[in-house]
Design a protein around this motif. Structure first.
Motif, PDB file in Angstrom:
ATOM      1  N   ASP A  10       0.853  -1.195   0.000  1.00 56.23           N
ATOM      2  CA  ASP A  10       0.000   0.000   0.000  1.00 56.23           C
ATOM      3  C   ASP A  10       0.887   1.242   0.000  1.00 56.23           C
ATOM      4  O   ASP A  10       1.850   1.308   0.759  1.00 56.23           O
ATOM      5  CB  ASP A  10      -0.901  -0.006   1.246  1.00 56.23           C
ATOM      6  N   ASP A  11       0.535   2.220  -0.850  1.00 51.45           N
ATOM      7  CA  ASP A  11       1.395   3.409  -0.925  1.00 51.45           C
ATOM      8  C   ASP A  11       1.109   4.398   0.202  1.00 51.45           C
ATOM      9  O   ASP A  11       1.857   5.351   0.398  1.00 51.45           O
ATOM     10  CB  ASP A  11       1.255   4.087  -2.296  1.00 51.45           C
ATOM     11  N   GLU A  12       0.016   4.147   0.941  1.00 46.92           N
ATOM     12  CA  GLU A  12      -0.302   5.016   2.083  1.00 46.92           C
ATOM     13  C   GLU A  12       0.508   4.539   3.286  1.00 46.92           C
ATOM     14  O   GLU A  12       0.132   3.571   3.968  1.00 46.92           O
ATOM     15  CB  GLU A  12      -1.792   4.870   2.373  1.00 46.92           C
ATOM     16  N   ASP A  14       1.187   5.557   6.378  1.00 50.99           N
ATOM     17  CA  ASP A  14       0.586   5.474   7.718  1.00 50.99           C
ATOM     18  C   ASP A  14      -0.237   4.217   7.871  1.00 50.99           C
ATOM     19  O   ASP A  14      -0.106   3.459   8.840  1.00 50.99           O
ATOM     20  CB  ASP A  14      -0.328   6.692   7.975  1.00 50.99           C
ATOM     21  N   PHE A  15      -1.113   4.010   6.892  1.00 51.03           N
ATOM     22  CA  PHE A  15      -1.982   2.839   6.925  1.00 51.03           C
ATOM     23  C   PHE A  15      -1.149   1.563   6.927  1.00 51.03           C
ATOM     24  O   PHE A  15      -1.411   0.626   7.702  1.00 51.03           O
ATOM     25  CB  PHE A  15      -2.925   2.866   5.715  1.00 51.03           C
ATOM     26  N   ALA A  34       5.722  -0.395  -0.009  1.00 47.04           N
ATOM     27  CA  ALA A  34       4.889   0.744  -0.401  1.00 47.04           C
ATOM     28  C   ALA A  34       4.602   0.858  -1.893  1.00 47.04           C
ATOM     29  O   ALA A  34       4.006   1.835  -2.337  1.00 47.04           O
ATOM     30  CB  ALA A  34       5.531   2.034   0.084  1.00 47.04           C
ATOM     31  N   ASP A  54      -3.259  -3.105  -2.323  1.00 43.83           N
ATOM     32  CA  ASP A  54      -4.090  -1.932  -2.578  1.00 43.83           C
ATOM     33  C   ASP A  54      -4.310  -1.801  -4.085  1.00 43.83           C
ATOM     34  O   ASP A  54      -3.428  -2.101  -4.880  1.00 43.83           O
ATOM     35  CB  ASP A  54      -3.388  -0.680  -2.035  1.00 43.83           C
ATOM     36  N   MET A  57      -2.464   2.500  -6.795  1.00 46.30           N
ATOM     37  CA  MET A  57      -1.125   2.935  -6.388  1.00 46.30           C
ATOM     38  C   MET A  57      -0.464   3.616  -7.582  1.00 46.30           C
ATOM     39  O   MET A  57      -0.729   3.232  -8.723  1.00 46.30           O
ATOM     40  CB  MET A  57      -0.276   1.734  -5.972  1.00 46.30           C
ATOM     41  N   THR A  82      -8.961  -1.865  -0.644  1.00 44.60           N
ATOM     42  CA  THR A  82      -8.913  -0.541  -1.250  1.00 44.60           C
ATOM     43  C   THR A  82      -9.869   0.460  -0.643  1.00 44.60           C
ATOM     44  O   THR A  82     -10.953   0.107  -0.179  1.00 44.60           O
ATOM     45  CB  THR A  82      -9.221  -0.644  -2.762  1.00 44.60           C
TER      46      THR A  82
END
Lengths: 136, 332, 142
Positions: A10-12, A14-15, A34, A54, A57, A82
């Motif tokens: 996932d590129d987020e 924090d998540f 990421a 995700d 991305m 997602t």
């Protein structure tokens, strides 16, 4: 029973970090990357049972990454996760072999249950290959 | 107006086992033959001792005749069975051929339309080349038309690729991997996915889940595809403002049913027959190849279940899926 | 009467229609296009056409139904059916209903224009024969 290894893509950031932490707390061997490219890179070197992927991305997007994962290590189960849910990409993902398609936010208990089901599927699949039956 | 698709077993599959020459019933008949032969034969000795050789001979004759008569009729039954199996196979084969024939004409049509467009674009490009060439003295307008044609050709090739890929998917056997599934959970997950898009079009989703449904042993991702497909169809059947109702229920001792209903445009009776056919679609060209419901039907058959449709034009449509379940207490 | 036919293209694929129009124009054939049988009937009510290029498989009204209806309401028109897949039954039905020809997609533009011209010829011949018949009838009447 060998360790349950989960890769989260996932590129987020924090998540990603939060999810890795929470899964580790539940005794899963969780690793986070990421980007789709980094995911393919690590999958080339290390074994994972389930990938949480995700959809949206930058760079290599979720669907493209999924295609590659299924091409290189078809037994790895993939759960699409997602925040930008679309029925279109859900159907596409599952047709391409994703095990499940989950919308964020997803409860950690739900997620763990799905991870378990995905892992069970991987084991069943491997068992079938070992016993010589035909593989899709 | 109802249309049923058969449960698994009545749908011809690609592989078939050779027919048996002797069916289980045959061994019972042989037993019967043995019985009516041996019984009188067994009486021969006591008859010989009590009543004399004539009666013994009579008993043996009866035994012999019984043997031959029984043998004759068993032979006839066996041959009749053989014939029936041969005819069944021929029927399955011709059904398959008919299905393949239908499939091929469907494919031909689907692919010929993109080919026709590609052919025309090529003609137009040849014309543009003849008019002004593509060198430095080509008017800008001409170049962009040329480019547009190229883009269109690419688009049509993509369309063909989608069709052939979906077809390969359809034809390739996907052996289900069986796991225990909580139907309500699985369906609800898919409902949540569709709900976001449905709400934007004022389509509400109502749930009617039966509590304490038994866990169903089935293939989760395959079933998810079916549910998502049905929900998506239901969503698009409704123009603007409507309701999709999802219900689950036990169906008898060892089965489960779920229904997806919509208050959409409905399916005209002349189309109900073709609704599960590959390539049948009412969507405009290029949008959806119509393989969705036929794939659903294939998947449900593979999972040992059946899918049926009820519809009324202007009122709505209901798809009912019936799946066998294995009652398992608790989780795996 | 003009020497080139006025053509109406009826096909649900937009790009097919627009590029075909351009190709016909290069051959000097003026064509209009619509996306459905319903629109075709609206157009036929207002404009005057000689040859119709009609797709067999369209959503809503079926091409064969449309052919029957067209021949009923505008019997002077020549109709050429275009189809993505051939079937003897459909071919027979088309000819029975009075279609001029049926062509299999994809169809080379040369063949298409030849058929359009041929259909136009047939229409012109039919109409000139009808006119001759009318004038001889008038003569005998007077």
């Amino acid at each position: 029973m060998s360790e349950f290894r989960v890769l989260i893509v996932d590129d987020e950031i924090d998540f990603l970090e939060t999810l890795v932490k929470r899964l580790k707390k539940r005794k899963l061997d969780a690793v986070g990357v990421a980007s789709g490219e980094k995911a393919l890179d690590i999958l080339d070197r290390e074994r994972f049972d389930v990938v949480i992927l995700d959809v949206r991305m930058p760079g290599l997007d979720g669907i493209e990454t999924l295609k590659e994962i299924k091409r290189r290590t078809p037994l790895t189960e993939v759960i699409m996760l997602t925040g930008h849910a679309s029925v279109e990409s859900g159907m596409q993902g599952m047709q391409l072999g994703a095990f499940d398609y989950v919308i964020k936010p997803a409860g950690i208990d739900d997620l763990i249950e799905k991870l378990n089901q995905a892992r069970e599927r991987k084991l069943l699949h491997e068992e079938r290959i070992r016993s010589g039956r035909n593989v899709p | 107006m109802r249309k049923e698709s058969g449960p698994a077993g009545t749908c011809p599959d690609i592989d078939f086992t050779p027919y048996p020459i002797e069916e289980p019933g045959q061994s019972r008949l042989r037993l019967f033959q043995a019985l009516i032969t041996l019984l009188p034969a067994a009486l021969a000795i006591p008859l010989f001792l009590c009543a004399g050789p004539i009666y013994a001979l009579l008993a043996l004759s009866v035994a012999a005749v019984s043997f031959m008569v029984a043998g004759y009729y068993i032979g006839r039954i066996a041959r009749a069975n053989e014939q029936k199996c041969k005819l069944d196979l021929q029927l399955i084969q011709s059904q398959k051929l008919a299905a393949i024939g239908e499939l091929s004409s469907g494919i031909a049509h689907e692919i010929n339309n993109p080919l026709a467009i590609i052919g025309q674009e090529v003609e137009w490009m040849k014309h543009l080349m003849k008019e002004g060439g593509c060198g430095s003295n080509t008017p800008v307008g001409g170049m962009s038309e040329f480019n547009e044609s190229l883009i269109e050709i690419g688009r049509q090739v993509d369309r063909c690729r989608e069709i052939t890929h979906k077809l390969l998917d359809f034809a390739r056997k996907k052996e289900p991997l069986i796991q225990a599934v909580d139907m309500n959970r699985l369906i609800e997950d898919m409902a949540k996915l569709v709900e976001k898009e449905a709400r934007q079009r004022n389509v509400l989703i109502e749930r009617n889940y039966q509590a304490d449904l038994p866990l169903v042993r089935t293939d989760p991702p395959l079933l998810r595809q079916v549910v998502l497909n049905l929900l998506n169809n239901a969503n698009w059947a409704i123009e603007d403002r409507g309701v999709i109702t999802i219900s689950t229920m036990r169906a008898g001792k060892n089965a489960v049913e779920f229904m997806v209903s919509d208050t959409g445009c409905g399916i005209p009776p002349e189309n109900l027959d073709k609704i599960f056919d590959p390539f049948f679609t009412t969507k405009p060209p290029g949008k959806g190849t119509g393989l969705g419901l036929s794939i659903c039907h294939g998947i449900i058959s593979k999972l040992g279940g059946s899918i049926s449709v009820d519809s009324e034009v202007g009122k709505g449509t209901t798809f009912t899926v019936h799946l066998p379940a294995e009652t398992t207490k608790g989780k795996n | 009467m003009s020497s080139k036919p006025k053509v109406l293209i009826v096909d649900d694929e937009e790009r097919f229609r627009t590029t075909l129009r351009k190709l016909l124009l290069v051959k000097g054939i003026d064509a209009a296009s619509v996306g459905s049988a319903r629109e075709a009937f609206d157009e036929l009510d207002t404009g005057s056409y000689d040859v119709i290029l009609l797709d067999v498989k369209m959503p809503e009204m079926d091409g064969i139904e449309a052919l029957a209806e067209m021949k009923r309401r505008f019997p002077h028109l020549e109709v050429i059916m275009l189809t993505g897949h051939a079937s003897v039954d459909v071919a027979v039905e088309i000819m029975r209903l009075g279609g001029f020809e049926y062509l299999l997609k994809p169809c080379p533009i040369e063949e298409l224009t030849d058929k359009v011209e041929a259909a136009f010829e047939r229409k012109k011949n039919r109409e000139s024969r009808a006119r001759k018949k009318e004038s001889t009838q008038e003569e005998t009447a007077s």
